[in-house]
Design a protein around this motif. Sequence first.
Motif, PDB file in Angstrom:
ATOM      1  N   PRO A  34      39.702  36.505  49.958  1.00 23.24           N
ATOM      2  CA  PRO A  34      39.228  36.785  48.854  1.00 23.24           C
ATOM      3  C   PRO A  34      37.438  37.144  49.117  1.00 23.24           C
ATOM      4  O   PRO A  34      37.070  36.817  49.923  1.00 23.24           O
ATOM      5  N   GLU A  35      37.427  38.129  48.640  1.00 24.90           N
ATOM      6  CA  GLU A  35      35.961  38.826  48.633  1.00 24.90           C
ATOM      7  C   GLU A  35      34.565  37.858  48.437  1.00 24.90           C
ATOM      8  O   GLU A  35      34.632  37.068  47.492  1.00 24.90           O
ATOM      9  N   THR A  36      33.659  37.871  49.259  1.00 23.68           N
ATOM     10  CA  THR A  36      32.560  37.001  49.067  1.00 23.68           C
ATOM     11  C   THR A  36      31.485  37.717  48.022  1.00 23.68           C
ATOM     12  O   THR A  36      31.082  38.593  48.672  1.00 23.68           O
ATOM     13  N   TYR A  37      30.906  36.925  46.994  1.00 22.76           N
ATOM     14  CA  TYR A  37      30.232  37.832  46.059  1.00 22.76           C
ATOM     15  C   TYR A  37      28.649  37.406  46.317  1.00 22.76           C
ATOM     16  O   TYR A  37      27.827  38.236  46.410  1.00 22.76           O
ATOM     17  N   SER A  40      22.872  37.907  39.304  1.00 25.01           N
ATOM     18  CA  SER A  40      23.163  39.064  40.334  1.00 25.01           C
ATOM     19  C   SER A  40      24.455  39.115  41.089  1.00 25.01           C
ATOM     20  O   SER A  40      24.999  40.141  41.411  1.00 25.01           O
ATOM     21  N   MET A  41      24.423  38.039  41.745  1.00 25.66           N
ATOM     22  CA  MET A  41      25.765  37.952  42.713  1.00 25.66           C
ATOM     23  C   MET A  41      26.908  38.114  41.667  1.00 25.66           C
ATOM     24  O   MET A  41      27.899  38.805  42.226  1.00 25.66           O
ATOM     25  N   VAL A  42      26.901  37.312  40.773  1.00 29.44           N
ATOM     26  CA  VAL A  42      28.335  37.323  39.800  1.00 29.44           C
ATOM     27  C   VAL A  42      28.414  38.889  39.098  1.00 29.44           C
ATOM     28  O   VAL A  42      29.413  39.142  39.039  1.00 29.44           O
ATOM     29  N   GLY A  43      27.217  39.524  38.539  1.00 28.70           N
ATOM     30  CA  GLY A  43      27.012  40.568  38.116  1.00 28.70           C
ATOM     31  C   GLY A  43      27.902  40.628  36.658  1.00 28.70           C
ATOM     32  O   GLY A  43      27.965  39.513  35.874  1.00 28.70           O
ATOM     33  N   GLU A  44      28.826  41.523  36.536  1.00 28.49           N
ATOM     34  CA  GLU A  44      29.574  41.880  35.340  1.00 28.49           C
ATOM     35  C   GLU A  44      30.885  41.017  35.336  1.00 28.49           C
ATOM     36  O   GLU A  44      31.577  41.080  34.338  1.00 28.49           O
ATOM     37  N   PHE A  88      35.206  33.853  38.629  1.00 26.26           N
ATOM     38  CA  PHE A  88      34.832  33.750  40.005  1.00 26.26           C
ATOM     39  C   PHE A  88      34.956  32.327  40.417  1.00 26.26           C
ATOM     40  O   PHE A  88      35.340  31.345  39.540  1.00 26.26           O
ATOM     41  N   VAL A  89      34.811  32.008  41.859  1.00 24.63           N
ATOM     42  CA  VAL A  89      35.070  30.782  42.172  1.00 24.63           C
ATOM     43  C   VAL A  89      33.669  30.130  43.034  1.00 24.63           C
ATOM     44  O   VAL A  89      33.139  30.895  43.795  1.00 24.63           O
ATOM     45  N   ILE A  90      33.436  29.033  42.653  1.00 24.48           N
ATOM     46  CA  ILE A  90      32.155  28.616  43.721  1.00 24.48           C
ATOM     47  C   ILE A  90      32.608  27.356  44.596  1.00 24.48           C
ATOM     48  O   ILE A  90      33.398  26.523  43.807  1.00 24.48           O
ATOM     49  N   LEU A 116      29.592  29.090  48.279  1.00 24.70           N
ATOM     50  CA  LEU A 116      30.166  30.286  48.502  1.00 24.70           C
ATOM     51  C   LEU A 116      30.496  30.811  47.027  1.00 24.70           C
ATOM     52  O   LEU A 116      31.049  29.685  46.227  1.00 24.70           O
ATOM     53  N   ILE A 117      29.955  31.982  46.490  1.00 28.34           N
ATOM     54  CA  ILE A 117      30.660  32.517  45.285  1.00 28.34           C
ATOM     55  C   ILE A 117      31.556  33.519  45.621  1.00 28.34           C
ATOM     56  O   ILE A 117      31.287  34.587  46.357  1.00 28.34           O
ATOM     57  N   GLU A 118      32.899  33.509  45.240  1.00 28.82           N
ATOM     58  CA  GLU A 118      33.673  34.447  45.770  1.00 28.82           C
ATOM     59  C   GLU A 118      34.883  34.712  44.612  1.00 28.82           C
ATOM     60  O   GLU A 118      35.024  34.251  43.511  1.00 28.82           O
TER      61      GLU A 118
END
Length: 333
Positions: A61-64, A78-82, A86-88, A145-147
Amino acid sequence: MNRWWHRFFRTPGELREMGVVGINMRNARFVLPNNPRRLYDLVDNKIRTKELAEELGIAIPETYGIVSNPHDMSRIASMVGERDSFVIKPARGSGGKGILVISGKEDGLFIKPSGTRLTLEEVKHHISNILAGLFSLGGRRDVALIEYRVLSSKVLTDISFQGAPDIRIVMFQGYPVMVMLRAATRESDGRSNLHQGALGVGIDIATGKTIRAIHHGKPVTVHPDLKVPLIGIQIPEWDKILDIAVTCHEMTGLGYLGVDVMIDDEKGPLMIEVNARPGLAIQMANGVGLLKRLEPAVERAAKYKAESRAAKIAFSKKNFAVKFPEADALNPP
């Protein structure tokens, strides 16, 4: 071991005959001799694991973003954006603890798969708990991690309640020895942890089809909430899943490990996590003691140390295919 004895009225001798592996045997015979302590950080730290996977081209999974200190809290938006989902998760978490899944956003609130709504401050509070080490191994300070949130294949979401199921492959010296799918229930709140009420569904290594299921240690054939059949389901992209698991052995150098994979509807199988101390409930899900699979793998590894990935998978498919009534061995009398 004792929980199973009391539940199924088996004597220690009968459990040995079935090949049931308990915690002491797992640690003494398989974990400690085959997993050097210096390698543990490669899998105990999810950030390091993802870095290694990227180097070998394993899909993940991509890391945001990574929140490593309180000052990073201001950057969460800003990490999450639009992105709506997502998963933390804690970098050093275990057993699914501390994972927060967000499936949508509405009116400035974050929505969990259960429908529960959280404010940004509540999300930040959860991350603060991660940083404080509330969910980490040994209570050490951690990072979050936010991914990317895996949007699971429909074949699997049909048998999981409000949560994406994952697949656990137990490996020994690069050989897949046992596999199960963990599916969420209403009780488990969308999570795949068996101790929280999720389902364990055994999978035939040879075919990738589900063969047996348990809920709280008892055999079931339908999902307790969704009322859909759990047996005979074909797992998509089975060979790719096994190849990812074998590659994770090469990636970490660990002899005994568990590899967790999820199947995204668009991206296919993604490696989620590697565990140096995989749990033993997988035996109940498959109805077979691990020792019946580990001992042949031990013998094979001793003879063919440099065997290819394809050869290892072929060996496991041939030797660990479901043999009934073997798969009913741990059913209650």
